[in-house]
Design an enzyme around this catalytic site. Sequence first.
Site, PDB file in Angstrom:
ATOM      1  N   GLU A 262      36.448  43.403  53.362  1.00 20.64           N
ATOM      2  CA  GLU A 262      37.377  42.304  53.067  1.00 20.64           C
ATOM      3  C   GLU A 262      37.821  42.335  51.604  1.00 20.64           C
ATOM      4  O   GLU A 262      37.493  41.437  50.829  1.00 20.64           O
ATOM      5  CB  GLU A 262      36.711  40.954  53.360  1.00 20.64           C
ATOM      6  CG  GLU A 262      36.304  40.734  54.797  1.00 20.64           C
ATOM      7  CD  GLU A 262      35.503  39.453  54.959  1.00 20.64           C
ATOM      8  OE1 GLU A 262      35.473  38.630  54.013  1.00 20.64           O
ATOM      9  OE2 GLU A 262      34.886  39.266  56.020  1.00 20.64           O
ATOM     10  N   PRO A 263      38.580  43.333  51.189  1.00 20.97           N
ATOM     11  CA  PRO A 263      39.069  43.333  49.803  1.00 20.97           C
ATOM     12  C   PRO A 263      40.117  42.256  49.583  1.00 20.97           C
ATOM     13  O   PRO A 263      40.953  42.000  50.444  1.00 20.97           O
ATOM     14  CB  PRO A 263      39.683  44.730  49.648  1.00 20.97           C
ATOM     15  CG  PRO A 263      40.102  45.101  51.044  1.00 20.97           C
ATOM     16  CD  PRO A 263      39.063  44.493  51.950  1.00 20.97           C
ATOM     17  N   GLY A 264      40.069  41.637  48.429  1.00 17.07           N
ATOM     18  CA  GLY A 264      41.086  40.668  48.036  1.00 17.07           C
ATOM     19  C   GLY A 264      41.660  41.070  46.703  1.00 17.07           C
ATOM     20  O   GLY A 264      42.691  41.719  46.608  1.00 17.07           O
ATOM     21  N   ARG A 265      40.932  40.708  45.633  1.00 22.68           N
ATOM     22  CA  ARG A 265      41.388  41.022  44.278  1.00 22.68           C
ATOM     23  C   ARG A 265      41.642  42.514  44.098  1.00 22.68           C
ATOM     24  O   ARG A 265      42.596  42.910  43.423  1.00 22.68           O
ATOM     25  CB  ARG A 265      40.346  40.517  43.271  1.00 22.68           C
ATOM     26  CG  ARG A 265      40.717  40.775  41.811  1.00 22.68           C
ATOM     27  CD  ARG A 265      39.743  40.069  40.869  1.00 22.68           C
ATOM     28  NE  ARG A 265      40.065  40.395  39.476  1.00 22.68           N
ATOM     29  CZ  ARG A 265      39.471  41.360  38.783  1.00 22.68           C
ATOM     30  NH1 ARG A 265      38.501  42.080  39.339  1.00 22.68           N
ATOM     31  NH2 ARG A 265      39.812  41.601  37.534  1.00 22.68           N
TER      32      ARG A 265
ATOM     33  N   ARG B 265      42.355  31.964  35.433  1.00 18.96           N
ATOM     34  CA  ARG B 265      41.109  32.728  35.393  1.00 18.96           C
ATOM     35  C   ARG B 265      40.463  32.807  34.003  1.00 18.96           C
ATOM     36  O   ARG B 265      39.237  32.704  33.907  1.00 18.96           O
ATOM     37  CB  ARG B 265      41.328  34.142  35.947  1.00 18.96           C
ATOM     38  CG  ARG B 265      41.706  34.155  37.416  1.00 18.96           C
ATOM     39  CD  ARG B 265      41.799  35.573  37.965  1.00 18.96           C
ATOM     40  NE  ARG B 265      40.474  36.130  38.184  1.00 18.96           N
ATOM     41  CZ  ARG B 265      39.945  37.096  37.455  1.00 18.96           C
ATOM     42  NH1 ARG B 265      40.616  37.608  36.428  1.00 18.96           N
ATOM     43  NH2 ARG B 265      38.739  37.558  37.731  1.00 18.96           N
TER      44      ARG B 265
ATOM     45  N   CYS C 123      48.285  20.740  26.804  1.00 19.75           N
ATOM     46  CA  CYS C 123      47.500  19.994  25.810  1.00 19.75           C
ATOM     47  C   CYS C 123      46.026  20.065  26.195  1.00 19.75           C
ATOM     48  O   CYS C 123      45.383  19.047  26.513  1.00 19.75           O
ATOM     49  CB  CYS C 123      47.985  18.561  25.724  1.00 19.75           C
ATOM     50  SG  CYS C 123      49.625  18.407  25.003  1.00 19.75           S
ATOM     51  N   GLU C 124      45.491  21.274  26.219  1.00 19.87           N
ATOM     52  CA  GLU C 124      44.100  21.549  26.553  1.00 19.87           C
ATOM     53  C   GLU C 124      43.601  22.640  25.613  1.00 19.87           C
ATOM     54  O   GLU C 124      44.230  23.689  25.494  1.00 19.87           O
ATOM     55  CB  GLU C 124      43.970  22.052  28.003  1.00 19.87           C
ATOM     56  CG  GLU C 124      44.480  21.109  29.064  1.00 19.87           C
ATOM     57  CD  GLU C 124      43.532  19.949  29.340  1.00 19.87           C
ATOM     58  OE1 GLU C 124      42.374  20.003  28.866  1.00 19.87           O
ATOM     59  OE2 GLU C 124      43.946  19.003  30.018  1.00 19.87           O
TER      60      GLU C 124
END
Length: 382
Positions: free
Chosen positions: A242-245, A280, A309-310
């Site tokens: 199940e590859p994703g990234r 991320r 504004c973080e």
Amino acid sequence: MTIPHPALYAAAERFGTPLYVYDAAELDAALSRVRAAFGEARVFYAMKANPNLTLLGRLRAAGVGFECVSAGELARAEHVGARGEDVLVNGPAKSAQEYAAGARLGATFIVDRAEEPGLLPPRSRALVRVNPALAVSTHDHLATGAAGSKFGVTLDQAPEVLRALREAGHDARGLHVHIGSAIRDAADFSAAFARLAELHPHTGDLEVLDVGGGWGVDADLPGIAREAQAAASVFGARLWVEPGRYLVARAGTLLTRVVGTKQTGRPFVLTDAGMTELLRPMLYGAQHPVTALWGGGEVTRWDVAGPACESGDLLARDVPLPGPTPGDLLAIGEAGAYGASMSSSYLTRSRPAEALWDGTGWTLIRRRETPQDVWAAEVTPA
């Protein structure tokens, strides 16, 4: 990514920034690498990495199935023509809606807790997700096979859950394991597969061993595949992955323009993309390659900061850049996974457009949102 710089400039001019761009050739190449390494293993794409319908359609046309973790993802899978054994339903807290949608599609359910055999729709196909209780080489938030994570059943519970599935009339196909994402050390996978193999005396032969994904983009796929195939052979099972990234990260780039620079306690280059377009770095401390698409000027180091504004709204730190000026274009690499899929409308920011490069030209595959799109579902009292 192999998209030439002039094409990236053209995309930024045509579609505006921030902008997600994808390289079709790199997507295809990543899938080819997976298939070359894992041979006859069945491939399911972990849709959460990037659910764009055009990308899903391309993967579907290549014979890839989908691993889904919500009713919305199941709807996307159905929209691109996936049904039956080409769909997996995963997640630790599936809703009644998700069970019903999975049953209607004829999907295979990944059982995540001991109570779940009694919750599945009648005569479901199922795999049992096992938590091997391993510490692995990734961020804590990405470690799904650790003893303290919320995922899977314990090694001791797994045989009993398989029996419970069969006694309830379900088709218990086998076991599933997924130990995390962006894992750097192949030994982590070897350890997980070895722990699963220890279950064979208690389970007997199985039809399927699903070893998930989570390989880093630089992973030794052939080595991991050999270990996975050896574990599957212990059970006499077919191998699923199940590859994703891994499939989409390097295919995608976030293009952002320089808004300006400033010096406080550190030197900052301010950009029109930030945490709302690429979460991320803030969420996982992830490091993405940053490329200046301009030349000239003395190279000095900058922190790349977004407009929110973080204080945590940083895309990268200590990036060498040659004299940034307003309007210059930056390419944030490995943004094809969990860029667009985790983007948000925080601050009523409009989520960016997405475009696909086919080697000769651009195709818009998602238009940029408007503020009206962002608030379209809100109900204003009469």
